[in-house]
Design a protein around this motif. Sequence first.
Motif, mmCIF file in Angstrom:
data_model
loop_
_atom_site.group_PDB
_atom_site.id
_atom_site.type_symbol
_atom_site.label_atom_id
_atom_site.label_comp_id
_atom_site.label_asym_id
_atom_site.label_seq_id
_atom_site.Cartn_x
_atom_site.Cartn_y
_atom_site.Cartn_z
ATOM 1 N N GLY A 1 0.643 -1.104 -0.049
ATOM 2 C CA GLY A 1 0.159 -0.012 0.007
ATOM 3 C C GLY A 1 1.040 1.423 -0.017
ATOM 4 O O GLY A 1 2.058 1.217 0.210
ATOM 5 N N ALA A 2 0.207 2.286 -0.124
ATOM 6 C CA ALA A 2 0.766 3.661 -0.107
ATOM 7 C C ALA A 2 1.017 4.286 1.180
ATOM 8 O O ALA A 2 0.395 4.013 2.149
ATOM 9 N N VAL A 3 2.064 4.982 1.297
ATOM 10 C CA VAL A 3 2.269 5.583 2.631
ATOM 11 C C VAL A 3 1.787 7.116 2.332
ATOM 12 O O VAL A 3 2.075 7.795 1.758
ATOM 13 N N GLY A 4 0.843 7.570 3.217
ATOM 14 C CA GLY A 4 0.075 8.707 3.005
ATOM 15 C C GLY A 4 -0.312 8.788 1.624
ATOM 16 O O GLY A 4 -1.441 7.842 1.206
ATOM 17 N N ILE A 5 0.006 9.987 0.884
ATOM 18 C CA ILE A 5 -0.572 10.207 -0.270
ATOM 19 C C ILE A 5 0.421 9.871 -1.503
ATOM 20 O O ILE A 5 0.142 10.031 -2.554
ATOM 21 N N PRO B 1 2.296 7.510 -4.035
ATOM 22 C CA PRO B 1 1.906 6.380 -4.861
ATOM 23 C C PRO B 1 3.145 5.445 -4.537
ATOM 24 O O PRO B 1 4.347 5.630 -4.041
ATOM 25 N N PRO B 2 3.143 4.084 -4.517
ATOM 26 C CA PRO B 2 4.080 3.092 -4.282
ATOM 27 C C PRO B 2 5.270 3.220 -5.640
ATOM 28 O O PRO B 2 4.991 3.694 -6.493
ATOM 29 N N LEU B 3 6.619 3.065 -5.013
ATOM 30 C CA LEU B 3 7.511 3.085 -6.099
ATOM 31 C C LEU B 3 7.296 1.860 -7.139
ATOM 32 O O LEU B 3 6.920 0.806 -6.757
ATOM 33 N N ASP B 4 7.650 2.493 -8.228
ATOM 34 C CA ASP B 4 7.454 1.431 -9.575
ATOM 35 C C ASP B 4 8.820 1.096 -9.945
ATOM 36 O O ASP B 4 9.503 1.586 -10.992
#
Length: 112
Positions: free
Chosen positions: A1-5, A7-10
């Motif tokens: 999941g994402a941390v706060g707002i 996005p996840p690292l791609d």
Amino acid sequence: GAVGILPPLDAPHHVRATEPSRYREGVVTNSSENTFHVDVGIPSGDLCCTSGNKSQPKKGTRITIDMQAQKPVAPSKPRTQLGLYWGYQTRIAVSLNEVLHHMPNSIPRYDL
């Protein structure tokens, strides 16, 4: 999941839970005499691995797993075997001169 707002690292070494990958990074969650469990972030839960003749990794240890063999491998294996970017290595140096001119042979030269 994402941390706060955020996005996840791609990145190749940040594999999503449902994305197939030959290698995954994980954390040892349990270790006994001949087997250990690793959380590699997949929905089915921890992997059960055998250590063979090698020493048992301790609980909390970060480890690279070959998902086909379900065995630990060297952290450099995804890079050397498949040419994947798999994060970076760090080391401690006492000076900039040491960083630039006195590197161990096991570390490739910096691309300056």
